[in-house]
Design a protein around this motif. Structure first.
Motif, short mmCIF file in Angstrom:
data_model
loop_
_atom_site.label_atom_id
_atom_site.label_comp_id
_atom_site.label_asym_id
_atom_site.label_seq_id
_atom_site.Cartn_x
_atom_site.Cartn_y
_atom_site.Cartn_z
N ALA A 84 -24.74 -12.90 40.59
CA ALA A 84 -24.02 -14.12 40.27
C ALA A 84 -22.55 -13.77 40.11
O ALA A 84 -22.20 -12.61 39.85
N GLY A 85 -21.69 -14.79 40.28
CA GLY A 85 -20.25 -14.54 40.22
C GLY A 85 -19.61 -14.92 38.91
O GLY A 85 -18.42 -14.66 38.70
N SER A 86 -20.37 -15.56 38.01
CA SER A 86 -19.82 -15.96 36.72
C SER A 86 -20.96 -16.16 35.74
O SER A 86 -22.14 -16.19 36.12
N VAL A 87 -20.62 -16.32 34.46
CA VAL A 87 -21.64 -16.55 33.43
C VAL A 87 -22.35 -17.87 33.68
O VAL A 87 -23.59 -17.96 33.61
N SER A 88 -21.59 -18.91 33.99
CA SER A 88 -22.20 -20.22 34.21
C SER A 88 -23.14 -20.19 35.41
O SER A 88 -24.25 -20.76 35.36
N GLU A 89 -22.75 -19.52 36.48
CA GLU A 89 -23.61 -19.42 37.66
C GLU A 89 -24.88 -18.64 37.33
O GLU A 89 -25.99 -19.00 37.76
N ALA A 90 -24.74 -17.58 36.55
CA ALA A 90 -25.91 -16.78 36.16
C ALA A 90 -26.91 -17.62 35.37
O ALA A 90 -28.12 -17.54 35.59
N CYS A 91 -26.40 -18.43 34.45
CA CYS A 91 -27.28 -19.25 33.61
C CYS A 91 -27.92 -20.40 34.39
O CYS A 91 -29.05 -20.80 34.10
N ASN A 137 -32.74 -11.47 24.47
CA ASN A 137 -33.87 -10.55 24.65
C ASN A 137 -33.68 -9.57 25.81
O ASN A 137 -34.61 -8.83 26.15
N THR A 138 -32.51 -9.58 26.41
CA THR A 138 -32.26 -8.71 27.57
C THR A 138 -31.03 -7.85 27.31
O THR A 138 -29.99 -8.36 26.91
N PRO A 139 -31.12 -6.53 27.50
CA PRO A 139 -29.94 -5.67 27.29
C PRO A 139 -28.85 -6.00 28.30
O PRO A 139 -29.12 -6.28 29.46
N VAL A 140 -27.60 -5.95 27.83
CA VAL A 140 -26.45 -6.25 28.67
C VAL A 140 -25.55 -5.01 28.74
O VAL A 140 -25.09 -4.51 27.70
N LEU A 141 -25.32 -4.53 29.94
CA LEU A 141 -24.40 -3.40 30.19
C LEU A 141 -23.08 -3.98 30.68
O LEU A 141 -23.04 -4.68 31.68
N ILE A 142 -22.01 -3.68 29.96
CA ILE A 142 -20.69 -4.23 30.28
C ILE A 142 -19.91 -3.25 31.16
O ILE A 142 -19.82 -2.06 30.86
N MET A 143 -19.35 -3.76 32.26
CA MET A 143 -18.43 -2.98 33.09
C MET A 143 -17.00 -3.37 32.72
O MET A 143 -16.71 -4.55 32.54
N THR A 144 -16.14 -2.38 32.62
CA THR A 144 -14.77 -2.66 32.23
C THR A 144 -13.81 -1.71 32.90
O THR A 144 -14.15 -0.57 33.19
N SER A 145 -12.60 -2.17 33.17
CA SER A 145 -11.56 -1.28 33.69
C SER A 145 -11.05 -0.44 32.54
O SER A 145 -11.27 -0.74 31.37
N TYR A 146 -10.35 0.66 32.88
CA TYR A 146 -9.83 1.54 31.84
C TYR A 146 -8.93 0.78 30.85
O TYR A 146 -8.98 0.99 29.65
N ALA A 147 -8.11 -0.14 31.37
CA ALA A 147 -7.17 -0.85 30.52
C ALA A 147 -7.89 -1.71 29.48
O ALA A 147 -7.32 -2.07 28.46
N GLY A 204 -17.87 -11.84 30.13
CA GLY A 204 -19.22 -11.27 30.27
C GLY A 204 -19.94 -11.11 28.94
O GLY A 204 -21.17 -11.12 28.90
N THR A 205 -19.18 -10.98 27.85
CA THR A 205 -19.82 -10.83 26.54
C THR A 205 -20.62 -12.07 26.13
O THR A 205 -21.48 -11.99 25.25
N GLU A 206 -20.34 -13.21 26.75
CA GLU A 206 -21.10 -14.43 26.44
C GLU A 206 -22.57 -14.25 26.80
O GLU A 206 -23.46 -14.87 26.19
N LEU A 207 -22.85 -13.38 27.78
CA LEU A 207 -24.24 -13.13 28.18
C LEU A 207 -25.04 -12.44 27.09
O LEU A 207 -26.27 -12.55 27.05
N SER A 213 -22.82 -6.77 33.71
CA SER A 213 -21.79 -7.80 33.86
C SER A 213 -20.40 -7.21 33.69
O SER A 213 -20.17 -6.35 32.84
N ASP A 214 -19.49 -7.71 34.53
CA ASP A 214 -18.08 -7.38 34.33
C ASP A 214 -17.62 -8.06 33.04
O ASP A 214 -18.13 -9.11 32.64
N LEU A 215 -16.65 -7.41 32.38
CA LEU A 215 -16.14 -7.99 31.14
C LEU A 215 -15.29 -9.23 31.41
O LEU A 215 -15.47 -10.27 30.78
N ARG A 216 -14.41 -9.13 32.39
CA ARG A 216 -13.50 -10.24 32.69
C ARG A 216 -14.04 -11.03 33.87
O ARG A 216 -14.10 -10.52 34.99
#
Length: 475
Positions: A31-38, A69-79, A60-63, A51-54
Protein backbone atom coordinates in the motif's frame (compact mmCIF):
# COMPACT_ATOMS: atom_id res chain seq x y z
CA UNK A 1 4.11 -18.90 4.78
CA UNK A 2 4.01 -15.58 6.66
CA UNK A 3 2.03 -12.58 5.39
CA UNK A 4 3.65 -9.14 5.35
CA UNK A 5 2.19 -5.74 4.46
CA UNK A 6 4.58 -3.13 3.03
CA UNK A 7 3.40 0.49 3.33
CA UNK A 8 5.68 2.83 1.34
CA UNK A 9 4.76 5.76 -0.91
CA UNK A 10 7.85 5.48 -3.15
CA UNK A 11 6.97 2.82 -5.72
CA UNK A 12 10.58 1.87 -6.48
CA UNK A 13 11.40 1.15 -2.84
CA UNK A 14 8.07 -0.61 -2.29
CA UNK A 15 8.57 -2.88 -5.31
CA UNK A 16 12.20 -3.65 -4.41
CA UNK A 17 11.25 -4.58 -0.85
CA UNK A 18 8.33 -6.70 -2.08
CA UNK A 19 10.63 -8.66 -4.41
CA UNK A 20 13.25 -9.11 -1.70
CA UNK A 21 10.74 -10.57 0.73
CA UNK A 22 9.10 -12.75 -1.92
CA UNK A 23 12.51 -14.22 -2.76
CA UNK A 24 12.60 -15.39 0.84
CA UNK A 25 9.15 -16.93 0.46
CA UNK A 26 7.00 -14.39 2.26
CA UNK A 27 3.52 -13.48 1.00
CA UNK A 28 3.62 -9.70 0.48
CA UNK A 29 0.83 -7.14 0.07
CA UNK A 30 1.48 -3.44 -0.48
CA UNK A 31 0.00 0.00 0.00
CA UNK A 32 1.12 3.58 -0.57
CA UNK A 33 -0.37 5.21 2.52
CA UNK A 34 -1.99 4.45 5.88
CA UNK A 35 -5.47 5.15 4.55
CA UNK A 36 -4.94 2.89 1.53
CA UNK A 37 -3.62 0.12 3.79
CA UNK A 38 -6.68 0.31 6.04
CA UNK A 39 -9.14 0.46 3.15
CA UNK A 40 -7.69 -2.44 1.16
CA UNK A 41 -6.58 -4.81 3.90
CA UNK A 42 -7.53 -6.24 7.26
CA UNK A 43 -4.41 -5.32 9.26
CA UNK A 44 -4.94 -8.12 11.77
CA UNK A 45 -4.45 -10.71 9.03
CA UNK A 46 -0.74 -9.94 8.70
CA UNK A 47 2.18 -11.36 10.65
CA UNK A 48 4.15 -8.12 10.19
CA UNK A 49 3.65 -4.61 8.82
CA UNK A 50 6.67 -2.76 7.41
CA UNK A 51 5.96 0.94 7.04
CA UNK A 52 7.88 4.05 6.13
CA UNK A 53 7.76 6.67 8.85
CA UNK A 54 6.94 9.60 6.56
CA UNK A 55 3.92 8.95 4.36
CA UNK A 56 1.41 11.22 2.59
CA UNK A 57 -1.39 11.92 5.01
CA UNK A 58 -1.00 10.10 8.31
CA UNK A 59 2.48 8.97 9.42
CA UNK A 60 3.45 5.29 9.55
CA UNK A 61 3.21 5.34 13.35
CA UNK A 62 -0.59 5.55 12.99
CA UNK A 63 -0.48 1.86 11.97
CA UNK A 64 0.77 0.98 15.46
CA UNK A 65 -2.58 2.14 16.87
CA UNK A 66 -4.73 0.73 14.07
CA UNK A 67 -3.01 -2.67 14.04
CA UNK A 68 -2.81 -3.34 17.74
CA UNK A 69 -2.37 -7.11 17.24
CA UNK A 70 0.26 -6.92 14.50
CA UNK A 71 3.92 -5.91 14.98
CA UNK A 72 4.95 -2.81 13.03
CA UNK A 73 8.52 -2.33 11.77
CA UNK A 74 9.27 1.32 11.01
CA UNK A 75 11.61 2.33 8.17
CA UNK A 76 13.27 5.69 8.54
CA UNK A 77 15.97 7.79 6.90
CA UNK A 78 19.03 8.67 8.96
CA UNK A 79 17.78 12.24 9.44
CA UNK A 80 14.64 10.86 11.11
CA UNK A 81 16.44 8.49 13.48
CA UNK A 82 15.16 10.20 16.61
CA UNK A 83 11.62 10.04 15.28
CA UNK A 84 12.09 6.30 14.88
CA UNK A 85 13.03 6.08 18.54
CA UNK A 86 9.79 7.91 19.36
CA UNK A 87 8.02 5.32 17.21
CA UNK A 88 9.36 2.56 19.43
CA UNK A 89 8.00 4.36 22.44
CA UNK A 90 4.60 4.34 20.72
CA UNK A 91 4.86 0.57 20.31
CA UNK A 92 6.79 -0.16 17.11
CA UNK A 93 8.53 -3.52 17.36
CA UNK A 94 11.76 -2.14 15.84
CA UNK A 95 13.09 0.34 13.29
CA UNK A 96 15.51 0.06 10.39
CA UNK A 97 17.38 2.87 8.64
CA UNK A 98 17.02 3.66 4.94
CA UNK A 99 18.65 2.87 2.64
CA UNK A 100 18.52 -0.53 4.29
CA UNK A 101 20.92 -3.41 3.78
CA UNK A 102 19.10 -6.39 2.25
CA UNK A 103 20.63 -8.93 4.64
CA UNK A 104 19.81 -6.74 7.63
CA UNK A 105 16.20 -6.34 6.49
CA UNK A 106 15.71 -10.09 5.99
CA UNK A 107 17.34 -10.91 9.35
CA UNK A 108 15.15 -8.35 11.13
CA UNK A 109 11.98 -9.68 9.50
CA UNK A 110 12.90 -13.29 10.33
CA UNK A 111 13.58 -12.39 13.96
CA UNK A 112 10.33 -10.44 14.41
CA UNK A 113 8.17 -13.14 12.84
CA UNK A 114 9.91 -15.91 14.77
CA UNK A 115 9.44 -13.96 18.01
CA UNK A 116 5.76 -13.44 17.20
CA UNK A 117 5.26 -17.15 16.51
CA UNK A 118 6.89 -18.04 19.82
CA UNK A 119 4.60 -15.65 21.71
CA UNK A 120 1.52 -17.11 20.03
CA UNK A 121 2.59 -20.65 20.97
CA UNK A 122 3.24 -19.57 24.53
CA UNK A 123 -0.17 -17.88 24.76
CA UNK A 124 -1.88 -20.98 23.37
CA UNK A 125 -0.15 -23.33 25.82
CA UNK A 126 -2.16 -24.32 28.92
CA UNK A 127 -1.17 -22.40 32.04
CA UNK A 128 0.96 -24.38 34.48
CA UNK A 129 -0.26 -24.77 38.08
CA UNK A 130 1.53 -22.40 40.43
CA UNK A 131 3.33 -25.24 42.22
CA UNK A 132 4.80 -26.49 38.94
CA UNK A 133 5.90 -23.19 37.45
CA UNK A 134 9.49 -23.08 36.24
CA UNK A 135 12.04 -21.22 38.37
CA UNK A 136 13.02 -17.67 37.46
CA UNK A 137 16.49 -18.69 36.30
CA UNK A 138 16.82 -18.71 32.52
CA UNK A 139 17.85 -22.14 31.17
CA UNK A 140 20.91 -22.20 28.93
CA UNK A 141 18.84 -23.80 26.17
CA UNK A 142 16.41 -20.86 26.21
CA UNK A 143 19.32 -18.44 25.94
CA UNK A 144 20.62 -20.34 22.91
CA UNK A 145 17.23 -20.19 21.21
CA UNK A 146 16.87 -16.50 22.10
CA UNK A 147 20.22 -15.65 20.52
CA UNK A 148 19.85 -17.96 17.56
CA UNK A 149 23.41 -19.16 18.19
CA UNK A 150 24.22 -22.85 17.97
CA UNK A 151 27.17 -24.16 19.93
CA UNK A 152 28.37 -26.98 22.11
CA UNK A 153 32.06 -26.21 22.53
CA UNK A 154 33.32 -25.42 26.02
CA UNK A 155 33.75 -21.71 25.25
CA UNK A 156 30.15 -21.32 24.10
CA UNK A 157 28.74 -23.31 27.03
CA UNK A 158 30.60 -20.99 29.40
CA UNK A 159 29.24 -18.00 27.49
CA UNK A 160 25.63 -19.23 27.77
CA UNK A 161 26.01 -19.67 31.53
CA UNK A 162 27.39 -16.17 31.91
CA UNK A 163 24.55 -14.66 29.90
CA UNK A 164 22.03 -16.53 32.04
CA UNK A 165 23.54 -15.00 35.17
CA UNK A 166 24.11 -11.50 33.80
CA UNK A 167 20.85 -10.91 31.87
CA UNK A 168 18.56 -10.29 34.89
CA UNK A 169 20.96 -7.73 36.41
CA UNK A 170 21.55 -4.05 35.61
CA UNK A 171 25.32 -4.42 35.34
CA UNK A 172 27.13 -2.76 32.43
CA UNK A 173 28.32 -5.33 29.90
CA UNK A 174 31.09 -5.17 27.31
CA UNK A 175 30.72 -7.68 24.48
CA UNK A 176 33.92 -8.33 22.57
CA UNK A 177 34.23 -10.31 19.38
CA UNK A 178 35.06 -10.11 15.72
CA UNK A 179 32.62 -8.86 13.12
CA UNK A 180 29.94 -11.42 12.34
CA UNK A 181 30.10 -13.36 15.61
CA UNK A 182 26.65 -12.21 16.82
CA UNK A 183 27.33 -9.41 19.32
CA UNK A 184 24.01 -7.64 18.68
CA UNK A 185 22.13 -10.94 19.06
CA UNK A 186 23.65 -11.36 22.51
CA UNK A 187 22.72 -7.79 23.49
CA UNK A 188 19.14 -8.30 22.30
CA UNK A 189 18.83 -11.61 24.16
CA UNK A 190 20.09 -10.01 27.37
CA UNK A 191 17.55 -7.19 27.06
CA UNK A 192 14.63 -9.52 26.35
CA UNK A 193 15.54 -11.70 29.35
CA UNK A 194 15.98 -8.74 31.71
CA UNK A 195 13.60 -6.81 33.96
CA UNK A 196 13.68 -4.06 31.32
CA UNK A 197 12.25 -6.19 28.51
CA UNK A 198 9.06 -4.11 28.21
CA UNK A 199 11.05 -0.88 27.86
CA UNK A 200 12.91 0.13 24.68
CA UNK A 201 16.14 -1.43 23.47
CA UNK A 202 17.89 1.38 21.61
CA UNK A 203 20.66 0.12 19.31
CA UNK A 204 23.25 2.64 18.10
CA UNK A 205 26.12 1.92 15.72
CA UNK A 206 28.71 4.48 16.81
CA UNK A 207 30.65 4.03 13.56
CA UNK A 208 27.61 4.96 11.44
CA UNK A 209 27.00 8.44 12.91
CA UNK A 210 29.20 11.34 11.73
CA UNK A 211 31.62 12.55 14.39
CA UNK A 212 30.16 16.07 14.28
CA UNK A 213 26.68 14.75 15.14
CA UNK A 214 27.45 11.96 17.61
CA UNK A 215 27.05 14.04 20.80
CA UNK A 216 23.80 15.58 19.63
CA UNK A 217 22.45 12.19 18.57
CA UNK A 218 23.35 10.46 21.84
CA UNK A 219 22.63 13.20 24.37
CA UNK A 220 20.22 15.52 22.55
CA UNK A 221 20.48 19.29 22.16
CA UNK A 222 18.74 22.52 23.03
CA UNK A 223 17.25 24.92 20.52
CA UNK A 224 19.91 27.32 19.21
CA UNK A 225 22.85 25.37 20.63
CA UNK A 226 24.40 25.20 17.16
CA UNK A 227 23.61 26.11 13.57
CA UNK A 228 20.59 24.09 12.46
CA UNK A 229 19.34 23.35 16.00
CA UNK A 230 15.89 24.83 15.41
CA UNK A 231 14.20 22.94 18.25
CA UNK A 232 14.93 20.86 21.33
CA UNK A 233 15.86 17.27 20.55
CA UNK A 234 15.76 14.15 22.71
CA UNK A 235 18.95 12.10 22.52
CA UNK A 236 19.14 8.35 22.12
CA UNK A 237 20.39 7.86 25.70
CA UNK A 238 17.34 9.70 27.01
CA UNK A 239 15.09 7.73 24.65
CA UNK A 240 16.38 4.51 26.25
CA UNK A 241 15.34 5.68 29.73
CA UNK A 242 14.02 2.69 31.64
CA UNK A 243 15.40 0.28 29.05
CA UNK A 244 18.69 -0.78 27.51
CA UNK A 245 21.13 1.23 25.41
CA UNK A 246 23.25 -0.92 23.08
CA UNK A 247 26.30 0.91 21.74
CA UNK A 248 27.83 -1.12 18.93
CA UNK A 249 31.38 -0.32 17.75
CA UNK A 250 31.95 1.78 20.87
CA UNK A 251 35.63 1.95 20.00
CA UNK A 252 34.70 4.48 17.29
CA UNK A 253 33.22 6.94 19.82
CA UNK A 254 35.08 10.30 19.83
CA UNK A 255 36.88 11.26 23.06
CA UNK A 256 34.51 14.15 23.86
CA UNK A 257 31.49 11.86 23.58
CA UNK A 258 33.33 9.31 25.74
CA UNK A 259 33.56 11.90 28.53
CA UNK A 260 29.79 12.51 28.36
CA UNK A 261 29.09 8.78 28.37
CA UNK A 262 31.30 8.37 31.44
CA UNK A 263 29.05 10.86 33.25
CA UNK A 264 26.03 8.72 32.39
CA UNK A 265 27.69 5.67 33.93
CA UNK A 266 29.04 7.48 37.00
CA UNK A 267 26.18 9.83 37.84
CA UNK A 268 23.22 8.36 35.97
CA UNK A 269 22.52 11.71 34.32
CA UNK A 270 22.89 13.48 30.99
CA UNK A 271 23.21 17.07 29.84
CA UNK A 272 21.95 18.01 26.42
CA UNK A 273 24.28 19.91 24.10
CA UNK A 274 23.81 23.63 24.83
CA UNK A 275 22.08 23.05 28.17
CA UNK A 276 23.31 23.91 31.68
CA UNK A 277 20.79 21.59 33.32
CA UNK A 278 21.38 17.88 33.94
CA UNK A 279 18.66 15.28 34.11
CA UNK A 280 18.58 11.79 35.54
CA UNK A 281 18.29 8.73 33.30
CA UNK A 282 17.84 5.08 34.20
CA UNK A 283 19.62 3.17 31.46
CA UNK A 284 21.38 -0.16 31.35
CA UNK A 285 24.37 0.05 29.04
CA UNK A 286 25.55 -2.82 26.85
CA UNK A 287 28.51 -2.02 24.62
CA UNK A 288 30.21 -4.04 21.89
CA UNK A 289 33.44 -3.79 19.96
CA UNK A 290 35.76 -5.83 17.79
CA UNK A 291 38.69 -3.66 18.82
CA UNK A 292 41.13 -4.01 21.73
CA UNK A 293 39.97 -1.16 23.97
CA UNK A 294 42.70 -1.78 26.50
CA UNK A 295 45.39 -1.26 23.85
CA UNK A 296 43.53 1.78 22.53
CA UNK A 297 43.46 3.22 26.07
CA UNK A 298 47.24 2.81 26.33
CA UNK A 299 47.60 4.60 22.99
CA UNK A 300 45.38 7.48 24.15
CA UNK A 301 42.63 6.61 21.64
CA UNK A 302 40.10 5.56 24.29
CA UNK A 303 39.52 6.87 27.82
CA UNK A 304 40.98 4.46 30.34
CA UNK A 305 38.46 5.40 33.03
CA UNK A 306 35.59 4.73 30.62
CA UNK A 307 37.10 1.38 29.65
CA UNK A 308 37.10 0.21 33.25
CA UNK A 309 33.55 1.49 33.74
CA UNK A 310 32.41 -0.44 30.69
CA UNK A 311 34.29 -3.59 31.56
CA UNK A 312 32.22 -4.54 34.62
CA UNK A 313 31.09 -7.75 32.91
CA UNK A 314 32.99 -8.88 29.85
CA UNK A 315 31.53 -11.38 27.41
CA UNK A 316 33.82 -12.66 24.67
CA UNK A 317 32.32 -14.18 21.56
CA UNK A 318 34.81 -16.60 20.00
CA UNK A 319 35.38 -16.52 16.23
CA UNK A 320 34.30 -19.56 14.22
CA UNK A 321 37.88 -20.74 13.79
CA UNK A 322 38.09 -21.31 17.57
CA UNK A 323 34.83 -23.25 17.89
CA UNK A 324 35.88 -26.61 16.50
CA UNK A 325 33.02 -28.78 15.28
CA UNK A 326 30.49 -26.03 16.04
CA UNK A 327 31.11 -24.63 12.57
CA UNK A 328 29.62 -27.75 11.01
CA UNK A 329 26.58 -27.66 13.31
CA UNK A 330 25.99 -24.03 12.36
CA UNK A 331 26.49 -24.82 8.67
CA UNK A 332 23.89 -27.60 8.84
CA UNK A 333 21.39 -25.30 10.55
CA UNK A 334 21.97 -22.54 7.98
CA UNK A 335 21.63 -25.08 5.18
CA UNK A 336 18.29 -26.24 6.59
CA UNK A 337 17.10 -22.64 6.77
CA UNK A 338 18.13 -22.06 3.15
CA UNK A 339 16.36 -25.26 2.11
CA UNK A 340 13.17 -24.17 3.89
CA UNK A 341 13.28 -20.71 2.31
CA UNK A 342 13.70 -22.16 -1.18
CA UNK A 343 11.40 -25.17 -0.71
CA UNK A 344 14.24 -27.59 -1.53
CA UNK A 345 14.28 -31.09 -0.11
CA UNK A 346 17.37 -33.23 0.38
CA UNK A 347 19.81 -30.32 0.26
CA UNK A 348 23.14 -31.54 1.66
CA UNK A 349 26.91 -30.98 1.72
CA UNK A 350 29.30 -33.21 -0.18
CA UNK A 351 32.29 -34.68 1.69
CA UNK A 352 34.70 -32.19 0.13
CA UNK A 353 32.40 -29.31 1.12
CA UNK A 354 32.38 -30.48 4.75
CA UNK A 355 36.17 -30.72 4.72
CA UNK A 356 36.45 -27.23 3.22
CA UNK A 357 34.07 -25.76 5.82
CA UNK A 358 36.10 -27.27 8.65
CA UNK A 359 39.46 -26.25 7.14
CA UNK A 360 38.60 -22.63 6.31
CA UNK A 361 39.23 -19.93 8.95
CA UNK A 362 36.03 -17.92 8.16
CA UNK A 363 37.38 -14.39 8.78
CA UNK A 364 33.83 -13.04 8.35
CA UNK A 365 32.52 -15.62 10.85
CA UNK A 366 28.84 -16.63 10.85
CA UNK A 367 27.85 -13.86 8.42
CA UNK A 368 30.37 -15.06 5.84
CA UNK A 369 29.34 -18.69 6.37
CA UNK A 370 25.66 -17.84 5.93
CA UNK A 371 26.31 -15.93 2.70
CA UNK A 372 28.43 -18.78 1.30
CA UNK A 373 25.73 -21.34 2.04
CA UNK A 374 22.89 -19.23 0.64
CA UNK A 375 24.86 -18.61 -2.56
CA UNK A 376 25.81 -22.28 -2.98
CA UNK A 377 22.24 -23.45 -2.29
CA UNK A 378 21.02 -21.28 -5.16
CA UNK A 379 23.70 -22.49 -7.56
CA UNK A 380 23.87 -26.19 -6.69
CA UNK A 381 22.75 -29.06 -8.92
CA UNK A 382 21.10 -32.28 -7.71
CA UNK A 383 20.68 -30.77 -4.20
CA UNK A 384 24.37 -31.32 -3.37
CA UNK A 385 26.61 -28.47 -2.28
CA UNK A 386 30.23 -29.01 -3.31
CA UNK A 387 33.34 -27.21 -2.10
CA UNK A 388 33.74 -25.17 -5.29
CA UNK A 389 30.23 -23.71 -4.88
CA UNK A 390 31.12 -22.38 -1.43
CA UNK A 391 33.65 -20.04 -3.00
CA UNK A 392 36.26 -20.76 -0.33
CA UNK A 393 39.76 -19.85 -1.51
CA UNK A 394 41.80 -22.11 0.74
CA UNK A 395 44.86 -22.04 -1.52
CA UNK A 396 44.79 -18.25 -1.74
CA UNK A 397 44.49 -17.94 2.03
CA UNK A 398 47.46 -20.26 2.60
CA UNK A 399 49.46 -18.40 -0.02
CA UNK A 400 48.75 -15.02 1.62
CA UNK A 401 49.81 -16.36 5.01
CA UNK A 402 53.01 -17.71 3.47
CA UNK A 403 53.71 -14.39 1.73
CA UNK A 404 53.17 -12.50 4.96
CA UNK A 405 55.55 -14.83 6.82
CA UNK A 406 58.17 -14.42 4.09
CA UNK A 407 57.70 -10.65 4.14
CA UNK A 408 58.21 -10.63 7.90
CA UNK A 409 61.35 -12.71 7.61
CA UNK A 410 62.73 -10.37 4.94
CA UNK A 411 61.79 -7.13 6.63
CA UNK A 412 63.05 -8.13 10.08
CA UNK A 413 66.57 -7.68 8.68
CA UNK A 414 65.66 -4.42 6.94
CA UNK A 415 66.14 -2.12 9.94
CA UNK A 416 66.73 1.56 9.31
CA UNK A 417 68.76 3.74 11.70
CA UNK A 418 66.71 4.67 14.76
CA UNK A 419 64.36 1.70 14.39
CA UNK A 420 64.19 -1.00 17.02
CA UNK A 421 65.01 -4.47 15.72
CA UNK A 422 61.94 -6.59 15.10
CA UNK A 423 63.53 -10.01 15.59
CA UNK A 424 61.69 -10.69 18.86
CA UNK A 425 58.29 -9.66 17.52
CA UNK A 426 55.55 -12.12 16.61
CA UNK A 427 53.87 -11.81 13.21
CA UNK A 428 50.97 -9.77 14.67
CA UNK A 429 53.36 -7.64 16.78
CA UNK A 430 55.40 -6.86 13.70
CA UNK A 431 52.27 -6.15 11.67
CA UNK A 432 51.14 -3.58 14.23
CA UNK A 433 54.66 -2.10 14.53
CA UNK A 434 55.08 -1.83 10.75
CA UNK A 435 51.65 -0.31 10.04
CA UNK A 436 51.94 2.34 12.77
CA UNK A 437 55.47 3.16 11.60
CA UNK A 438 54.67 3.55 7.90
CA UNK A 439 50.99 4.45 7.47
CA UNK A 440 51.67 8.21 7.46
CA UNK A 441 53.65 8.01 4.23
CA UNK A 442 52.31 4.84 2.57
CA UNK A 443 48.93 4.17 1.01
CA UNK A 444 46.86 1.16 2.05
CA UNK A 445 47.79 -0.53 -1.23
CA UNK A 446 51.51 0.03 -0.59
CA UNK A 447 51.23 -1.24 2.99
CA UNK A 448 49.41 -4.37 1.86
CA UNK A 449 51.95 -5.03 -0.90
CA UNK A 450 54.90 -4.57 1.45
CA UNK A 451 53.33 -6.94 3.99
CA UNK A 452 52.51 -9.49 1.30
CA UNK A 453 48.76 -9.48 1.92
CA UNK A 454 45.64 -8.18 0.18
CA UNK A 455 44.01 -4.83 1.05
CA UNK A 456 41.02 -6.75 2.41
CA UNK A 457 43.30 -8.78 4.68
CA UNK A 458 45.01 -5.56 5.81
CA UNK A 459 41.62 -4.05 6.71
CA UNK A 460 40.54 -7.19 8.60
CA UNK A 461 43.75 -7.25 10.63
CA UNK A 462 43.39 -3.57 11.44
CA UNK A 463 39.92 -4.33 12.82
CA UNK A 464 41.06 -7.36 14.78
CA UNK A 465 44.10 -5.64 16.33
CA UNK A 466 42.39 -2.30 16.87
CA UNK A 467 44.77 -0.28 14.67
CA UNK A 468 42.95 2.86 13.44
CA UNK A 469 43.75 4.41 10.11
CA UNK A 470 45.29 7.86 10.32
CA UNK A 471 42.81 10.51 9.18
CA UNK A 472 45.52 12.13 7.09
CA UNK A 473 46.55 8.89 5.43
CA UNK A 474 45.88 8.66 1.71
CA UNK A 475 44.13 5.63 0.30
Amino acid sequence: MSDILVVEDEAIIRTALKRLLERHHYQVAEAGSVSEACERHNLDNFDLIISDLRLPGEPGTELIRRAANTPVLIMTSYASLRSAVDSMKLGAVDYIAKPFDHDEMVETVQRIIASGSARKQQAAAPEQPAAKQAPQAIPDEDIRKQMGIIGGCDTMLTLFKRIRKVAPTDSTVLIQGESGTGKELVARAMHEQSQRAKAPLISVNCAAIPETLIESELFGHEKGSFTGATSNRTGLVEAADGGTLFLDEIGELPLEAQARLLRVLQEGEIRRVGSVQSQKVDVRLVAATHRDLKTMARQGLFREDLYYRLNVIELRLPPLRERGRDVMLIAEALLQRAADNMNMEGLHFSKDAEQAILAYSWPGNVRELENAIERSAILCDHNEITADLLGIELDAEIERASEAANALQTMQHDVTPGQEPAEDLSLEDYFQHFVLEHQDHMTETQLAHKLGISRKCLWERRQRLGIPRKKTAST
